[in-house]
Design a protein around this motif. Structure first.
Motif, PDB file in Angstrom:
ATOM      1  N   PRO A  44     -46.129   4.253   1.185  1.00  0.00           N
ATOM      2  CA  PRO A  44     -45.604   5.140   2.209  1.00  0.00           C
ATOM      3  C   PRO A  44     -45.801   6.525   2.088  1.00  0.00           C
ATOM      4  O   PRO A  44     -46.634   7.042   1.089  1.00  0.00           O
ATOM      5  N   LEU A  45     -45.581   7.243   3.178  1.00  0.00           N
ATOM      6  CA  LEU A  45     -45.841   8.602   3.230  1.00  0.00           C
ATOM      7  C   LEU A  45     -44.556   9.281   3.328  1.00  0.00           C
ATOM      8  O   LEU A  45     -43.479   9.179   3.621  1.00  0.00           O
ATOM      9  N   ILE A  46     -44.528  10.699   2.817  1.00  0.00           N
ATOM     10  CA  ILE A  46     -43.337  11.465   2.962  1.00  0.00           C
ATOM     11  C   ILE A  46     -43.984  12.442   3.885  1.00  0.00           C
ATOM     12  O   ILE A  46     -44.888  13.376   3.369  1.00  0.00           O
TER      13      ILE A  46
ATOM     14  N   LYS B  18     -52.905   5.270  12.206  1.00  0.00           N
ATOM     15  CA  LYS B  18     -51.494   4.676  12.082  1.00  0.00           C
ATOM     16  C   LYS B  18     -51.158   4.164  10.394  1.00  0.00           C
ATOM     17  O   LYS B  18     -51.866   3.710   9.767  1.00  0.00           O
ATOM     18  N   PRO B  19     -49.990   4.610  10.222  1.00  0.00           N
ATOM     19  CA  PRO B  19     -49.522   4.606   8.857  1.00  0.00           C
ATOM     20  C   PRO B  19     -49.252   2.991   8.633  1.00  0.00           C
ATOM     21  O   PRO B  19     -48.396   2.496   9.578  1.00  0.00           O
TER      22      PRO B  19
ATOM     23  N   GLN C  95     -34.694   9.816  20.799  1.00  0.00           N
ATOM     24  CA  GLN C  95     -35.810   9.195  21.025  1.00  0.00           C
ATOM     25  C   GLN C  95     -37.000   9.305  19.960  1.00  0.00           C
ATOM     26  O   GLN C  95     -37.672   8.261  19.467  1.00  0.00           O
ATOM     27  N   GLN C  96     -37.079  10.544  19.278  1.00  0.00           N
ATOM     28  CA  GLN C  96     -38.027  10.652  17.896  1.00  0.00           C
ATOM     29  C   GLN C  96     -37.569   9.816  17.040  1.00  0.00           C
ATOM     30  O   GLN C  96     -38.526   9.123  16.279  1.00  0.00           O
TER      31      GLN C  96
ATOM     32  N   LEU D  84     -42.204   2.427  13.502  1.00  0.00           N
ATOM     33  CA  LEU D  84     -43.332   2.564  12.576  1.00  0.00           C
ATOM     34  C   LEU D  84     -43.062   2.478  11.143  1.00  0.00           C
ATOM     35  O   LEU D  84     -43.920   2.570  10.693  1.00  0.00           O
ATOM     36  N   GLY D  85     -41.805   2.059  11.010  1.00  0.00           N
ATOM     37  CA  GLY D  85     -41.141   1.749   9.601  1.00  0.00           C
ATOM     38  C   GLY D  85     -40.972   2.837   8.833  1.00  0.00           C
ATOM     39  O   GLY D  85     -40.838   2.974   7.680  1.00  0.00           O
ATOM     40  N   PHE D  86     -40.580   3.954   9.377  1.00  0.00           N
ATOM     41  CA  PHE D  86     -40.090   5.101   8.605  1.00  0.00           C
ATOM     42  C   PHE D  86     -38.499   5.391   8.557  1.00  0.00           C
ATOM     43  O   PHE D  86     -37.842   4.727   9.525  1.00  0.00           O
TER      44      PHE D  86
END
Length: 264
Positions: free
Chosen positions: A131-133, A151-152, A166-167, A174-176
């Protein structure tokens, strides 16, 4: 029956290796541990610091590492750093829980170079199934553009989330998870508080971002590890569920997105 503070919290974002903590780091960590903070995720910000993180230890609790190139330190990043970061993660994959802290920051400048580094780190994360931070500052629209191009695949955490509902839902799709910290202790942070109150518990993880992002009432002071307990209390004040249920959900969320859980 009166609610009680949970015995276990995980700080999903704290720069405990920074020099600001050097004089009394062990004491601060032990005090936080005694108050229920039992684990920390420490992000990388430069290639050199990411290398040094792998030798970092704490006297108590569990420590987990992310490795990355932070946009704020853009001037320190070299053109070869993406390749070297990829190699560093490859050699230490079992010890790394995420790629980051990476992202885009409109206050830094040279957005084109920031974008190349950010998208490069997305590709690294995808390659290593990590995953990303993600760091943001007035850049949600730019991050969305990068996510269209790269795309992550493993989601991650949107660090210090302070956007709209909304954000928030865009990132969740996206799985965050949304990293929630001391921002919610400020009266002016109504937008973020509304997100915390409206979304299901599985949307969130907690963080301090120490030594930065001090809580309300502590402006100008070093943000310390034990402040996660106050972040948790503020978070609970915006929710209807019992504290222990919230704590359990936050621990599950951290495990779900980063694969980390505490052993203490």
């Amino acid at each position: 029956m009166a609610s009680r503070t949970p015995e276990s919290l995980i700080d999903s974002h704290c720069h405990l290796d920074f020099d600001e903590f050097a004089p009394d780091r062990d004491e601060l960590v032990q005090r936080a541990f005694a108050q229920g903070v039992k684990g920390w995720v420490i992000p990388g910000v430069t290639l050199q610091q990411s290398k040094e993180l792998l030798a970092f230890t704490l006297p108590v609790g569990d420590v987990f590492f992310a490795l990355g190139l932070h946009p704020y330190f853009l001037a320190q990043h070299q053109d070869t750093d993406l390749q070297l970061l990829d190699q560093l993660i490859e050699m230490n994959h079992a010890r790394i829980v995420a790629v980051g802290e990476c992202g885009l920051d409109s206050s830094v400048g040279d957005i084109d170079r920031q974008t190349r580094l950010f998208e490069g780190q997305i590709h690294i994360a995808n390659h290593h199934q990590l995953p990303l931070i993600v760091h943001h500052r007035q850049s949600h629209h730019l991050i969305a553009q990068s996510f269209k191009k790269a795309k992550p695949k493993q989601g991650g955490i949107i660090h210090a989330f302070s956007g709209s509902l909304q954000q928030a839902n865009y990132y969740r799709d996206l799985g965050f998870k949304l990293g929630i910290g001391g921002t919610i202790t400020y009266e002016r942070a109504q937008k973020t508080k509304n997100v915390v109150a409206e979304l299901p518990l599985d949307a969130f993880v907690l963080e301090t971002d120490g030594p930065s992002m001090p809580l309300n009432g502590y402006q100008g002071k070093r943000n310390e590890p034990e402040q996660l307990v106050r972040v948790f209390e503020s978070f609970c004040s915006l929710r209807a569920e019992p504290k222990m249920d919230i704590a359990a959900a936050l621990a599950r969320n951290t495990f779900e997105v980063l694969g980390v859980e505490i052993s203490s």
